[in-house]
Scaffold this motif. Structure first.
Motif, PDB file in Angstrom:
ATOM      1  N   ALA A   1      -1.397  -1.799  -4.946  1.00 49.21           N
ATOM      2  CA  ALA A   1      -1.258  -1.695  -6.228  1.00 49.21           C
ATOM      3  C   ALA A   1      -0.726  -0.961  -7.170  1.00 49.21           C
ATOM      4  CB  ALA A   1      -2.012  -2.937  -6.212  1.00 49.21           C
ATOM      5  N   ASN A   2      -1.810   0.528  -6.547  1.00 52.60           N
ATOM      6  CA  ASN A   2      -0.992   1.728  -6.742  1.00 52.60           C
ATOM      7  C   ASN A   2      -0.362   1.959  -7.037  1.00 52.60           C
ATOM      8  OD1 ASN A   2      -3.482   3.988  -8.449  1.00 52.60           O
ATOM      9  ND2 ASN A   2      -3.551   5.349  -7.145  1.00 52.60           N
ATOM     10  N   SER A   3      -0.329   2.370  -6.316  1.00 53.19           N
ATOM     11  CA  SER A   3       1.688   3.290  -5.090  1.00 53.19           C
ATOM     12  C   SER A   3       2.685   1.896  -6.417  1.00 53.19           C
ATOM     13  CB  SER A   3       1.775   2.823  -3.810  1.00 53.19           C
ATOM     14  OG  SER A   3       0.984   4.014  -3.393  1.00 53.19           O
ATOM     15  N   ILE A   4       2.445   0.985  -6.174  1.00 49.54           N
ATOM     16  CA  ILE A   4       3.353  -0.091  -7.256  1.00 49.54           C
ATOM     17  C   ILE A   4       3.356   0.127  -9.015  1.00 49.54           C
ATOM     18  CG2 ILE A   4       3.721  -2.628  -7.990  1.00 49.54           C
ATOM     19  CD1 ILE A   4       2.984  -3.556  -4.663  1.00 49.54           C
ATOM     20  N   LYS A   5       1.956   0.474  -9.554  1.00 49.25           N
ATOM     21  CA  LYS A   5       1.836   1.065 -10.666  1.00 49.25           C
ATOM     22  C   LYS A   5       2.342   2.387 -11.114  1.00 49.25           C
ATOM     23  CE  LYS A   5      -1.346   1.100 -13.848  1.00 49.25           C
ATOM     24  NZ  LYS A   5      -2.877   0.923 -14.429  1.00 49.25           N
TER      25      LYS A   5
ATOM     26  N   ILE B   1      -2.781  -7.628  -4.674  1.00 47.17           N
ATOM     27  CA  ILE B   1      -1.502  -6.706  -5.466  1.00 47.17           C
ATOM     28  C   ILE B   1      -1.931  -7.829  -6.877  1.00 47.17           C
ATOM     29  CG2 ILE B   1       0.860  -6.024  -6.000  1.00 47.17           C
ATOM     30  CD1 ILE B   1       0.988  -5.836  -2.930  1.00 47.17           C
ATOM     31  N   GLU B   2      -1.263  -8.114  -8.010  1.00 44.54           N
ATOM     32  CA  GLU B   2      -1.544  -8.851  -8.612  1.00 44.54           C
ATOM     33  C   GLU B   2      -2.927  -9.118  -9.240  1.00 44.54           C
ATOM     34  OE1 GLU B   2       1.279 -12.949  -9.226  1.00 44.54           O
ATOM     35  OE2 GLU B   2      -0.772 -13.229  -7.473  1.00 44.54           O
TER      36      GLU B   2
ATOM     37  N   ALA C   1       7.974   5.839  -1.029  1.00 50.27           N
ATOM     38  CA  ALA C   1       7.438   5.168   0.228  1.00 50.27           C
ATOM     39  C   ALA C   1       5.947   5.341   0.485  1.00 50.27           C
ATOM     40  CB  ALA C   1       7.844   6.137   1.657  1.00 50.27           C
ATOM     41  N   HIS C   2       5.325   4.715   0.675  1.00 44.87           N
ATOM     42  CA  HIS C   2       3.729   4.252   1.275  1.00 44.87           C
ATOM     43  C   HIS C   2       3.854   3.536   2.215  1.00 44.87           C
ATOM     44  CE1 HIS C   2      -0.868   3.469   0.158  1.00 44.87           C
ATOM     45  NE2 HIS C   2      -0.329   2.109   0.813  1.00 44.87           N
ATOM     46  N   GLU C   3       2.413   4.716   3.303  1.00 50.64           N
ATOM     47  CA  GLU C   3       2.454   4.346   4.104  1.00 50.64           C
ATOM     48  C   GLU C   3       3.955   3.817   5.645  1.00 50.64           C
ATOM     49  OE1 GLU C   3      -0.839   4.042   6.026  1.00 50.64           O
ATOM     50  OE2 GLU C   3      -1.630   4.871   4.539  1.00 50.64           O
ATOM     51  N   SER C   4       4.057   4.346   5.350  1.00 52.29           N
ATOM     52  CA  SER C   4       6.305   4.036   5.869  1.00 52.29           C
ATOM     53  C   SER C   4       6.472   5.571   6.422  1.00 52.29           C
ATOM     54  CB  SER C   4       7.020   3.436   4.891  1.00 52.29           C
ATOM     55  OG  SER C   4       6.407   1.988   4.677  1.00 52.29           O
TER      56      SER C   4
END
Length: 159
Positions: free
Chosen positions: A38-42, A66-67, A153-156
């Motif tokens: 969620a922090n990465s998306i934010k 996440i929501e 990219a996060h954890e990818s």
């Protein structure tokens, strides 16, 4: 420019002998991973217009977590193609939804999410558990979408 965010569900509990895979819940570690996700998306500062979620319990819990961490109610729908890992049908679903929405997020499973990422990036991609790929897509003359740029990219792993 359209945006596509592909999220692989967070870590889940091991399946018990009589439990169906689709009913597996997130593990405590998975809920922690959702906070990081969620922090990465934010940090992307992207307005997500529509979310498509696999009907499995772990993907729905990933979405709900996440929501909660984003303090948002995301417009979402469940789709069986994501659980069944039907890559070609998921790709068609993405292309159709991008005709309607500016930014869509899929929360699903491997191998289909990694295959779809690899298709758009034209490179081998592996989205790990609780991983995410966010990309910009441009529309072609025949109403298809092609890769423009990698947002995050996060954890990818991209190779």
């Amino acid at each position: 420019m359209k945006k596509l965010i592909l999220v692989r569900h967070a870590d889940s509990l091991s399946a018990h002998a009589l439990e169906k895979d689709i009913n597996r819940s997130l593990s405590p570690k998975g809920f922690e991973q959702c906070a990081l996700l969620a922090n990465s998306i934010k940090l992307l500062n992207i307005n997500i217009n529509h979310v498509i979620v696999s009907q499995s319990i772990r993907t729905q819990e990933t979405c709900n977590s996440i929501e909660t961490h984003l303090d948002l109610a995301l417009p979402k729908e469940l789709d069986t193609k994501l659980y069944q890992n039907l890559s070609d049908e998921i790709l068609e679903l993405i292309e159709n939804k991008l005709q309607i929405f500016e930014t869509i997020m899929l929360i699903g499973h491997n191998p289909s999410l990694s295959k779809i990422s690899s298709y758009y990036l034209d490179q081998n991609v592996v989205i790990n558990t609780s991983g995410m790929i966010a990309i910009n897509l441009k529309e072609t003359a025949n109403n298809k979408f092609t890769f423009d740029s990698l947002i995050h990219a996060h954890e990818s792993i991209i190779f």
